[in-house]
Design a protein around this motif. Structure first.
Motif, mmCIF file in Angstrom:
data_model
loop_
_atom_site.group_PDB
_atom_site.id
_atom_site.type_symbol
_atom_site.label_atom_id
_atom_site.label_comp_id
_atom_site.label_asym_id
_atom_site.label_seq_id
_atom_site.Cartn_x
_atom_site.Cartn_y
_atom_site.Cartn_z
ATOM 1 N N ASP A 211 0.628 -1.230 0.075
ATOM 2 C CA ASP A 211 -0.060 0.040 0.134
ATOM 3 C C ASP A 211 0.707 1.275 0.169
ATOM 4 N N GLY A 212 2.103 1.048 -0.478
ATOM 5 C CA GLY A 212 2.856 2.311 -0.339
ATOM 6 C C GLY A 212 4.220 1.888 -1.133
ATOM 7 N N GLY A 213 5.365 2.632 -0.861
ATOM 8 C CA GLY A 213 6.515 2.605 -1.433
ATOM 9 C C GLY A 213 7.303 1.741 -0.505
ATOM 10 N N ARG A 214 7.841 1.977 0.530
ATOM 11 C CA ARG A 214 8.875 1.190 1.518
ATOM 12 C C ARG A 214 7.755 0.395 2.302
ATOM 13 N N VAL A 215 7.601 -0.742 1.850
ATOM 14 C CA VAL A 215 6.538 -1.637 2.273
ATOM 15 C C VAL A 215 6.907 -2.725 3.651
ATOM 16 N N LEU A 216 8.172 -3.358 3.419
ATOM 17 C CA LEU A 216 8.345 -4.259 4.692
ATOM 18 C C LEU A 216 9.639 -3.935 5.128
ATOM 19 N N GLY A 217 10.104 -4.055 6.393
ATOM 20 C CA GLY A 217 11.489 -4.314 6.642
ATOM 21 C C GLY A 217 11.806 -5.516 7.473
ATOM 22 N N VAL A 218 12.673 -6.277 6.962
ATOM 23 C CA VAL A 218 13.253 -7.649 7.383
ATOM 24 C C VAL A 218 14.277 -7.279 8.081
ATOM 25 N N THR A 219 14.245 -7.614 9.428
ATOM 26 C CA THR A 219 15.246 -7.112 10.535
ATOM 27 C C THR A 219 15.577 -8.220 11.023
#
Length: 128
Positions: free
Chosen positions: A81-89
């Motif tokens: 729903d946008g540009g920077r969608v997920l952060g896999v940390t």
């Protein structure tokens, strides 16, 4: 956040009250590394509404969390729903281990309309 051992809520309250300098924050010794998955078209016009599959399975790895930034749930599916969608940390004993864990999970996520940089943490990995 992955390295924070202390309870977050009291730290936030201490921050609000101007007392964070007196608060005992405790941190894990491990290294944390975050790989951002972005939607095709980012940063100009990211493609929205594409389905992201395999998140539950991918997120089962110890020491790794998938943070949702710009997703939405719709009809039992997770959609971009946008540009920077997920952060896999990921947490690791060092940058190389954290990087390996994060990219292993990234590669398990089924999202053809998403992409990420493949050089996250290269300087820290090179320092060993």
């Amino acid at each position: 956040m992955m390295r924070l051992k202390s309870d977050l809520l009291p730290a936030l309250i201490a921050s609000r009250d101007g007392a964070l300098g007196d608060f005992d924050l405790r941190w894990r010794d491990e290294t944390a590394l975050c790989v951002v998955l972005a939607a095709k078209g980012y940063p100009r016009e990211p493609l929205k509404g594409t389905e992201i599959r395999g998140l539950a399975e991918a997120g089962q790895r110890d020491g790794v969390k998938i943070f949702h930034a710009e997703t939405r749930a719709e009809g039992g599916r997770i959609l971009a729903d946008g540009g920077r969608v997920l952060g896999v940390t990921a947490l690791g004993a060092n940058a190389a281990e954290a990087q390996h864990k994060a990219y292993t999970v990234v590669d398990r996520i089924d999202w053809p309309e998403g992409f990420c940089r493949r050089d996250i943490g290269w300087r820290a990995v090179g320092r060993r």
